[in-house]
Design an enzyme around this catalytic site. Structure first.
Site, PDB file in Angstrom:
ATOM      1  CD  GLU A  30      -2.871   1.011   2.474  1.00 36.17           C
ATOM      2  OE1 GLU A  30      -2.913  -0.059   3.127  1.00 36.17           O
ATOM      3  OE2 GLU A  30      -3.670   1.946   2.642  1.00 36.17           O
ATOM      4  CG  ASN A  75      -7.804   1.947   5.535  1.00 39.24           C
ATOM      5  OD1 ASN A  75      -8.701   1.167   5.217  1.00 39.24           O
ATOM      6  ND2 ASN A  75      -7.253   1.942   6.735  1.00 39.24           N
ATOM      7  CG  ASN A 175      -9.378  -1.379   1.628  1.00 38.40           C
ATOM      8  OD1 ASN A 175      -8.981  -2.536   1.678  1.00 38.40           O
ATOM      9  ND2 ASN A 175      -9.210  -0.521   2.627  1.00 38.40           N
ATOM     10  CD  GLU A 176     -10.177  -2.847   5.976  1.00 44.89           C
ATOM     11  OE1 GLU A 176     -10.082  -1.781   6.602  1.00 44.89           O
ATOM     12  OE2 GLU A 176      -9.494  -3.857   6.248  1.00 44.89           O
ATOM     13  CE1 TYR A 247      -3.309  -6.708   8.753  1.00 46.19           C
ATOM     14  CE2 TYR A 247      -5.520  -5.790   8.752  1.00 46.19           C
ATOM     15  CZ  TYR A 247      -4.304  -5.983   8.127  1.00 46.19           C
ATOM     16  OH  TYR A 247      -4.086  -5.457   6.874  1.00 46.19           O
ATOM     17  CD  GLU A 295      -6.056  -4.975   4.205  1.00 50.04           C
ATOM     18  OE1 GLU A 295      -5.849  -4.683   5.402  1.00 50.04           O
ATOM     19  OE2 GLU A 295      -6.546  -4.182   3.376  1.00 50.04           O
ATOM     20  CD  GLN A 352       0.201  -2.730   3.692  1.00 54.83           C
ATOM     21  OE1 GLN A 352       1.015  -2.137   3.008  1.00 54.83           O
ATOM     22  NE2 GLN A 352      -0.924  -2.134   4.101  1.00 54.83           N
TER      23      GLN A 352
HETATM   24  O1  AHR Z   1      -2.994  -3.055   6.044  1.00 56.40           O
HETATM   25  C1  AHR Z   1      -3.220  -1.888   6.779  1.00 56.40           C
HETATM   26  C2  AHR Z   1      -4.665  -1.403   6.702  1.00 56.40           C
HETATM   27  O2  AHR Z   1      -5.493  -2.330   7.341  1.00 56.40           O
HETATM   28  C3  AHR Z   1      -5.250  -1.313   5.309  1.00 56.40           C
HETATM   29  O3  AHR Z   1      -4.992  -0.085   4.706  1.00 56.40           O
HETATM   30  C4  AHR Z   1      -6.725  -1.430   5.562  1.00 56.40           C
HETATM   31  O4  AHR Z   1      -7.403  -1.992   4.488  1.00 56.40           O
HETATM   32  C5  AHR Z   1      -6.804  -2.267   6.828  1.00 56.40           C
HETATM   33  O5  AHR Z   1      -7.650  -1.688   7.765  1.00 56.40           O
END
Ligand code: AHR
Length: 502
Positions: A30, A75, A175-176, A247, A295, A352
């Site tokens: 990103e 994001n 995205n999200e 995550y 992700e 990432q």
């Molecule tokens: O990977 C970091 C962030 O985590 C990304 O920009 C977003 O999509 C997620 O919330």
């Protein structure tokens, strides 16, 4: 004296889950922190090539054999103008990047990123902006990247030095979009409508592409799984995948509970599969929507450091988690979870790749190094290609704060027919005990043991630095093979890769 713990595994080459889609070993870059600027791209670095890409980073990415990289966000994509990053670099604008509150210089854009992807032998999963923009932006971008010529955008690409189209196959529709932090957050109905219409327009430009519909930002979102149900109701006929993001943290410093968190991931995957199949039935559709877990990682170490960063700086060190040994174990277990769902999880992106919550770290104008999580990811990516086999496993279990009946052992087996290889991935989550595993290899009785790779460390909090690889694998694991029976000692808190060949 306590009795030694034991576990049993049966592996049969005919018990197939599915052919593994190699794209589950994808990753993500990103425009965030030092992922691009100071990560993959640093023109003033002595090891940079004539385009400004760091060759030391290229070499490390190649070691991971990443088949696909998601780009440019995240994001960030929700307020990104892709046109800012094309053409003469001197004319490109500095912009306020709203997601991470930095200055985006646009010195790397779609063309440069495609060049970099060729250098590291990967494909690109391109995300489009459905936050501040929409159908028009998306159809222009795909005309620019994928149309051969004789139109405004394709000729502009050619004038920028790219005669042949990039032919980007895989695209994320935003995205999200359910996240309150997202620029342009939407309700599921709003997203479903815009995603469907954008998908239609993009497939009119290039019918060969495949599309990912935005799922929930994570399984704790209040609208999960209603979001998937409502949005897929709109997008089902146009898209091919739905995205999942997750995550994990260990704020409580409870390693037993932390190491069990791939059970949560397993439940998340099962719920999304059920939701996709519910909409399939509702639509009387023959088409199956698969999962793009685009992700995933551990992410929490850097949260406090990030609060100290001044807004509107260029490429500050954001989200630079320093991963420890227990993080590598959970990453290993998450990879095993993907392999066990190889029939439906067809893409995944370790979030990432460089500097930002990443397996690869760099110093500006300095060296580069491997984090602890580099190793399980590399092993899975290299040896985890072929057919995922059903793991018939009997393991002792434990209970933790959030989970019951957690198997101490996680396991997945991969049979590579062409190479005539069998690889068994194993995590022992027991904090104090080695476990003896007996594997009945049945149909692999003409195979020999190549090696037993182990990642272990007496300190769960051990980290790697640019100077010391404190956590790195060795191949002196304790395994022996006799008449199709493999006996392995799995060290307490260890990641294991047992390789056999005909
Ligand atoms: O990977 C970091 C962030 O985590 C990304 O920009 C977003 O999509 C997620 O919330």
């Amino acid at each position: 004296m306590s009795e030694k713990l034991t576990a049993n595994l049966v592996i049969d080459k005919h018990n197939n889950i599915a052919e593994i889609d190699e794209r589950i070993y994808g990753s993500f870059i990103e425009h965030l922190g030092r992922a691009v600027y100071g990560g993959i791209y640093e023109p003033s670095h002595p090891k940079s090539d004539n385009q400004g890409f760091r060759t030391d980073v290229i070499d490390l990415v190649k070691e991971l054999q990443v088949p696909i990289v998601r780009y440019p966000g995240g994001n960030m994509v929700s307020s990104y103008n892709w046109e800012d990053g094309i053409g003469d670099k001197h004319q490109r604008p500095n912009r306020l990047e709203l997601a991470w509150r930095t200055i985006e210089t646009n010195q790397v854009g779609v063309n440069e990123f495609m060049d970099w992807s060729n250098k590291v032998n990967t494909n690109v999963m391109m995300a489009i902006n459905l936050g501040t923009r929409g159908i028009d932006d998306a159809r222009n971008l795909i005309e620019y990247t994928n149309h051969p010529g004789n139109t405004y955008w394709s000729e502009l690409r050619k004038s920028h030095g790219y005669e042949s189209p990039h032919n980007i196959k895989t695209w994320c529709l935003g995205n999200e979009m359910d996240g309150p932090w997202q620029v342009g957050q939407m309700t599921p109905t709003e997203y479903g409508r815009i995603a469907k219409e954008t998908a239609k327009a993009m497939k009119l430009v290039d019918p060969s592409i495949e599309l990912v519909s935005c799922g929930s930002s994570n399984s704790s979102m209040p609208t999960f799984p209603e979001w998937e149900s409502i949005t897929l109701d709109h997008t089902y006929d146009e898209v091919d995948y739905v995205s999942l993001h997750q995550y994990y943290t260990n704020y409580e410093n409870d390693p037993a509970n932390f190491l069990a968190k791939n059970m949560d991931m397993d439940n998340f995957i099962k719920t999304v599969i059920s939701t996709c199949d519910y909409i399939k039935a509702k639509h009387r559709s023959k088409k199956t929507i698969n999962l793009s877990f685009d992700e995933w990682n551990v992410w929490y170490h850097s949260i406090n450091d990030d609060k100290m960063i001044e807004p509107w700086s260029i490429a500050p060190p954001q989200l630079e988690d320093h991963y420890n040994f227990e993080d590598a174990l959970l990453v290993g277990s998450m990879l095993i979870t993907f392999l066990k769902h190889a029939d439906r999880v067809k893409m995944a992106s370790l979030a990432q790749l460089v500097n930002v919550i990443a397996p690869i770290m760099t110093e500006n104008n300095g060296g580069s190094w491997k984090q602890t999580i580099f190793y399980p990811f590399m092993h899975a990516s290299i040896y985890g290609r072929g057919i995922s086999l059903y793991p018939l496993l009997h393991s002792p279990k434990y209970d933790s704060k959030d989970f019951t009946d957690v198997p101490y052992i996680d396991s997945a087996s991969v049979y590579n027919k062409e190479k005539e290889e069998l690889t068994i991935f194993l995590v022992n989550k027991h904090l104090t005990e080695d476990i003896t595993l007996t594997s009945d290899l049945r149909s692999f009785d003409d195979y020999y043991l190549v090696e037993h790779i182990v990642l272990e460390n007496s300190d769960l909090k051990a980290v790697n630095t640019i100077h010391h690889q404190n956590v790195k694998p060795h191949n002196n694991g304790c395994s022996s093979l006799e008449s199709g029976r493999l006996t392995s000692s799995l060290a307490k808190t260890s990641w294991n890769v047992i390789r056999l060949k005909k």
